[in-house]
Design an enzyme around this catalytic site. Sequence first.
Site, PDB file in Angstrom:
ATOM      1  N   GLY A 128      13.685 -35.019  38.675  1.00 28.02           N
ATOM      2  CA  GLY A 128      13.966 -35.741  37.444  1.00 28.02           C
ATOM      3  C   GLY A 128      15.416 -36.122  37.272  1.00 28.02           C
ATOM      4  O   GLY A 128      15.734 -37.229  36.820  1.00 28.02           O
ATOM      5  N   THR A 129      16.336 -35.229  37.612  1.00 25.27           N
ATOM      6  CA  THR A 129      17.756 -35.523  37.412  1.00 25.27           C
ATOM      7  C   THR A 129      18.212 -36.685  38.282  1.00 25.27           C
ATOM      8  O   THR A 129      18.939 -37.577  37.822  1.00 25.27           O
ATOM      9  CB  THR A 129      18.604 -34.274  37.685  1.00 25.27           C
ATOM     10  OG1 THR A 129      18.270 -33.260  36.721  1.00 25.27           O
ATOM     11  CG2 THR A 129      20.079 -34.586  37.583  1.00 25.27           C
ATOM     12  N   ASN A 178      12.064 -31.548  25.844  1.00 25.97           N
ATOM     13  CA  ASN A 178      11.746 -30.361  26.631  1.00 25.97           C
ATOM     14  C   ASN A 178      11.833 -29.065  25.841  1.00 25.97           C
ATOM     15  O   ASN A 178      11.208 -28.073  26.204  1.00 25.97           O
ATOM     16  CB  ASN A 178      12.672 -30.276  27.857  1.00 25.97           C
ATOM     17  CG  ASN A 178      14.135 -30.443  27.497  1.00 25.97           C
ATOM     18  OD1 ASN A 178      14.523 -31.444  26.885  1.00 25.97           O
ATOM     19  ND2 ASN A 178      14.958 -29.486  27.863  1.00 25.97           N
ATOM     20  N   GLN A 222       8.641 -34.177  30.929  1.00 28.09           N
ATOM     21  CA  GLN A 222       7.764 -33.241  30.223  1.00 28.09           C
ATOM     22  C   GLN A 222       6.432 -33.863  29.811  1.00 28.09           C
ATOM     23  O   GLN A 222       5.471 -33.140  29.542  1.00 28.09           O
ATOM     24  CB  GLN A 222       8.468 -32.707  28.966  1.00 28.09           C
ATOM     25  CG  GLN A 222       9.694 -31.865  29.255  1.00 28.09           C
ATOM     26  CD  GLN A 222       9.371 -30.557  29.954  1.00 28.09           C
ATOM     27  OE1 GLN A 222       8.229 -30.093  29.971  1.00 28.09           O
ATOM     28  NE2 GLN A 222      10.387 -29.933  30.539  1.00 28.09           N
ATOM     29  N   SER A 239       9.071 -35.404  37.436  1.00 34.20           N
ATOM     30  CA  SER A 239       9.435 -34.317  38.346  1.00 34.20           C
ATOM     31  C   SER A 239       8.195 -33.513  38.713  1.00 34.20           C
ATOM     32  O   SER A 239       7.393 -33.171  37.838  1.00 34.20           O
ATOM     33  CB  SER A 239      10.470 -33.407  37.687  1.00 34.20           C
ATOM     34  OG  SER A 239      10.861 -32.372  38.570  1.00 34.20           O
ATOM     35  N   GLY A 240       8.047 -33.189  40.000  1.00 37.49           N
ATOM     36  CA  GLY A 240       6.852 -32.518  40.480  1.00 37.49           C
ATOM     37  C   GLY A 240       6.655 -31.129  39.943  1.00 37.49           C
ATOM     38  O   GLY A 240       5.523 -30.718  39.650  1.00 37.49           O
ATOM     39  N   HIS A 241       7.732 -30.361  39.771  1.00 35.54           N
ATOM     40  CA  HIS A 241       7.546 -28.956  39.420  1.00 35.54           C
ATOM     41  C   HIS A 241       7.197 -28.730  37.963  1.00 35.54           C
ATOM     42  O   HIS A 241       6.965 -27.605  37.548  1.00 35.54           O
ATOM     43  CB  HIS A 241       8.787 -28.133  39.824  1.00 35.54           C
ATOM     44  CG  HIS A 241       9.972 -28.280  38.921  1.00 35.54           C
ATOM     45  ND1 HIS A 241      10.353 -27.298  38.035  1.00 35.54           N
ATOM     46  CD2 HIS A 241      10.881 -29.271  38.801  1.00 35.54           C
ATOM     47  CE1 HIS A 241      11.443 -27.692  37.392  1.00 35.54           C
ATOM     48  NE2 HIS A 241      11.780 -28.879  37.852  1.00 35.54           N
ATOM     49  N   THR A 291      15.203 -39.809  55.074  1.00 43.50           N
ATOM     50  CA  THR A 291      13.878 -39.408  55.540  1.00 43.50           C
ATOM     51  C   THR A 291      13.116 -38.725  54.419  1.00 43.50           C
ATOM     52  O   THR A 291      13.626 -37.823  53.758  1.00 43.50           O
ATOM     53  CB  THR A 291      13.996 -38.461  56.744  1.00 43.50           C
ATOM     54  OG1 THR A 291      14.717 -39.127  57.781  1.00 43.50           O
ATOM     55  CG2 THR A 291      12.624 -38.063  57.255  1.00 43.50           C
ATOM     56  N   CYS A 342      17.844 -25.680  32.163  1.00 42.27           N
ATOM     57  CA  CYS A 342      19.039 -26.293  32.730  1.00 42.27           C
ATOM     58  C   CYS A 342      20.307 -25.902  31.987  1.00 42.27           C
ATOM     59  O   CYS A 342      21.412 -26.165  32.445  1.00 42.27           O
ATOM     60  CB  CYS A 342      18.896 -27.812  32.736  1.00 42.27           C
ATOM     61  SG  CYS A 342      17.560 -28.382  33.799  1.00 42.27           S
TER      62      CYS A 342
END
Length: 394
Positions: free
Chosen positions: A77-78, A156, A184, A204-206, A242, A330
């Site tokens: 995300g950042t 968030n 979020q 963001s994936g996590h 990559t 964060c």
Amino acid sequence: MSAFVTPCFIYLDNNATTQVASEVFEAMRPFFRNQFGNPSSMHTCGGVVAKLLDQSRESVAQILGAEPSEVVFTSGGTESDNFAIRGVLDANPDKKHIVTTRVEHPGVLNLCRHLKRHGYDVTELEVDGDGNLDMDRYRASLREDTAIVSVMWANNETGVIFPVEEMARIASARGITFHTDAVQAVGKIPIDLGKSAIDLLSLSGHKLHGPKGIGAITIRRGTRIRPLIYGGHQERGRRPGTENVPGIVGLGRAAALAMEHMTDENTRVKAMRDRLEKSLLDAIPRTKVNGNRDQRLPNTTNISFEFIEGEAILLRMNELKIAASSGSACTSGSLEPSHVLRAMGVPFTMIHGSVRFSFSRYNDDSQVDLVIEKFPGIVEALRAISPYWSDSQA
């Protein structure tokens, strides 16, 4: 060597990060050993991987209502936030004004404040006591030299949802690019970029049971933007380097699963959140919910407990193997009170005693029962040793 076992028995900090879904882990596993080809390679080993990356791109596009060609994979995300804002500014050097809010994630807010120190004019929109924006002030903030508006879809810390689709329409009518940090929101509420005027979106994936270190930005066709970094041809030259193949595959699988579970997120998960919230408010005096209780994410509640420290609450909870947060992960290293709650005008006696509970589909009612049972005792014990609480009862 024994397997690592998480020390958290009850995990209610899902806005900080989520556990990787078992289906996601299994989808990623082959790409660390057997299917290790570089997707840019001409041979079969690379070609097979490239096709699977395309499938993951389609899954991410589907949960957002976007076109696959609009999805660009990033590290999270950042990076996506920085790409959106810096990329638009670089593509529009004659425009020096940015509009954002005072309650953004640090990935946006700290960048905008950095840019302000380097010659850009930044308008930080205020929020009211419920965390809502004033749309009239928003309209008035837009100028001829506004390059980009960056407003999060959902906060968030409080879960408050902003009217970003309406805000994007207003910006578009003025010829202004609109970006939303939807980290979020993705997977928790329906999103359809095909029916909106949003130009750029970060995820963001996590945050949706995918791996850490992978994210994406959607770039609407025709949006003027330049790359954040320069290099090879990957991601059509928009994000060279990559590709993180295991991460991308994991994100694609996580997005597909999030679509399957979105109804559960908005029914069962929401019901757990609401039951915990009501029980704590009923059982503990001098307590309030921070943020709009109607327009918010289904999994999030932020509650302040007057005259005690949130960090002390978290430590007591941790002893009981219950994980929550006092704000954004964060900024958890800071002793300063939450910038979000400060912007909302939460009183001094309550701002330090705030706790964010954020649920996921892996929580269940038995966990909620235990928190309801144990939490009032934690607050009572801490207030018993608080001089502020003693003075308030005198």
